[in-house]
Design a protein around this motif. Structure first.
Motif, PDB file in Angstrom:
ATOM      1  N   MET A  20       6.307 -13.197  -4.322  1.00  7.89           N
ATOM      2  CA  MET A  20       4.910 -13.436  -3.983  1.00  7.89           C
ATOM      3  C   MET A  20       4.613 -12.924  -2.567  1.00  7.89           C
ATOM      4  O   MET A  20       3.602 -12.264  -2.340  1.00  7.89           O
ATOM      5  N   TYR A  21       5.512 -13.210  -1.634  1.00  7.10           N
ATOM      6  CA  TYR A  21       5.295 -12.757  -0.258  1.00  7.10           C
ATOM      7  C   TYR A  21       5.378 -11.235  -0.158  1.00  7.10           C
ATOM      8  O   TYR A  21       4.585 -10.612   0.549  1.00  7.10           O
ATOM      9  N   LEU A  22       6.315 -10.634  -0.866  1.00 11.96           N
ATOM     10  CA  LEU A  22       6.410  -9.173  -0.863  1.00 11.96           C
ATOM     11  C   LEU A  22       5.173  -8.555  -1.492  1.00 11.96           C
ATOM     12  O   LEU A  22       4.635  -7.569  -1.001  1.00 11.96           O
ATOM     13  N   GLY A  23       4.709  -9.141  -2.572  1.00 10.10           N
ATOM     14  CA  GLY A  23       3.509  -8.648  -3.231  1.00 10.10           C
ATOM     15  C   GLY A  23       2.266  -8.802  -2.377  1.00 10.10           C
ATOM     16  O   GLY A  23       1.308  -8.049  -2.512  1.00 10.10           O
ATOM     17  N   GLY A  56      12.451 -10.312  -9.626  1.00  9.21           N
ATOM     18  CA  GLY A  56      12.745 -10.708  -8.251  1.00  9.21           C
ATOM     19  C   GLY A  56      12.010  -9.839  -7.251  1.00  9.21           C
ATOM     20  O   GLY A  56      11.184  -8.999  -7.608  1.00  9.21           O
ATOM     21  N   PRO A  57      12.289 -10.039  -5.983  1.00  7.14           N
ATOM     22  CA  PRO A  57      11.588  -9.305  -4.925  1.00  7.14           C
ATOM     23  C   PRO A  57      11.673  -7.793  -5.059  1.00  7.14           C
ATOM     24  O   PRO A  57      10.720  -7.098  -4.749  1.00  7.14           O
ATOM     25  N   ALA A  58      12.782  -7.269  -5.544  1.00  7.51           N
ATOM     26  CA  ALA A  58      12.891  -5.819  -5.697  1.00  7.51           C
ATOM     27  C   ALA A  58      11.867  -5.298  -6.686  1.00  7.51           C
ATOM     28  O   ALA A  58      11.251  -4.252  -6.483  1.00  7.51           O
ATOM     29  N   ALA A  59      11.612  -6.049  -7.743  1.00  2.99           N
ATOM     30  CA  ALA A  59      10.619  -5.648  -8.737  1.00  2.99           C
ATOM     31  C   ALA A  59       9.215  -5.714  -8.138  1.00  2.99           C
ATOM     32  O   ALA A  59       8.384  -4.846  -8.389  1.00  2.99           O
ATOM     33  N   ALA A  60       8.941  -6.718  -7.324  1.00  2.85           N
ATOM     34  CA  ALA A  60       7.620  -6.844  -6.700  1.00  2.85           C
ATOM     35  C   ALA A  60       7.363  -5.675  -5.773  1.00  2.85           C
ATOM     36  O   ALA A  60       6.264  -5.137  -5.724  1.00  2.85           O
ATOM     37  N   ARG A  61       8.374  -5.258  -5.038  1.00  2.00           N
ATOM     38  CA  ARG A  61       8.203  -4.142  -4.111  1.00  2.00           C
ATOM     39  C   ARG A  61       7.906  -2.863  -4.886  1.00  2.00           C
ATOM     40  O   ARG A  61       7.046  -2.096  -4.517  1.00  2.00           O
ATOM     41  N   ARG A  62       8.597  -2.638  -6.008  1.00  2.00           N
ATOM     42  CA  ARG A  62       8.326  -1.442  -6.809  1.00  2.00           C
ATOM     43  C   ARG A  62       6.902  -1.473  -7.360  1.00  2.00           C
ATOM     44  O   ARG A  62       6.229  -0.469  -7.376  1.00  2.00           O
ATOM     45  N   ARG A  63       6.445  -2.620  -7.794  1.00  2.00           N
ATOM     46  CA  ARG A  63       5.078  -2.712  -8.323  1.00  2.00           C
ATOM     47  C   ARG A  63       4.060  -2.411  -7.233  1.00  2.00           C
ATOM     48  O   ARG A  63       3.071  -1.737  -7.454  1.00  2.00           O
ATOM     49  N   ARG A  64       4.309  -2.900  -6.012  1.00  2.00           N
ATOM     50  CA  ARG A  64       3.377  -2.717  -4.912  1.00  2.00           C
ATOM     51  C   ARG A  64       3.359  -1.282  -4.433  1.00  2.00           C
ATOM     52  O   ARG A  64       2.319  -0.724  -4.143  1.00  2.00           O
ATOM     53  N   VAL A  65       4.544  -0.656  -4.344  1.00  2.00           N
ATOM     54  CA  VAL A  65       4.646   0.685  -3.777  1.00  2.00           C
ATOM     55  C   VAL A  65       4.289   1.737  -4.805  1.00  2.00           C
ATOM     56  O   VAL A  65       3.634   2.709  -4.503  1.00  2.00           O
ATOM     57  N   GLY A  66       4.719   1.591  -5.994  1.00  2.00           N
ATOM     58  CA  GLY A  66       4.485   2.651  -6.955  1.00  2.00           C
ATOM     59  C   GLY A  66       4.363   2.140  -8.296  1.00  2.00           C
ATOM     60  O   GLY A  66       3.994   2.440  -9.287  1.00  2.00           O
TER      61      GLY A  66
END
Length: 66
Positions: A20-23, A56-66
């Protein structure tokens, strides 16, 4: 301001809320007490934080970035 234009958060970060925080725009999350129990690294909890298949956080970062 310690980190102009950035998000800082301390305490309470777990596998349940790190994404959530990464997103929301955090570039990193800091987890300490949640991954250490009785002074020892809890590898299962660490794996929960980095397991993209579980959202997890790695998946959130991928969704946010690309």
């Amino acid at each position: 301001m310690a980190y102009p234009g950035g998000m800082q958060l301390g305490g309470g970060v777990t596998a349940d809320n790190a994404a959530m925080y990464l997103g929301a725009g955090a570039s990193h999350v800091i987890v300490t007490s949640w991954v250490f129990r009785e002074g020892r690294l809890d590898r299962q909890r660490l794996a929960e934080l980095v397991r993209p298949a579980r959202g997890g956080p790695a998946a959130a970062r991928r969704r946010r970035v690309g």
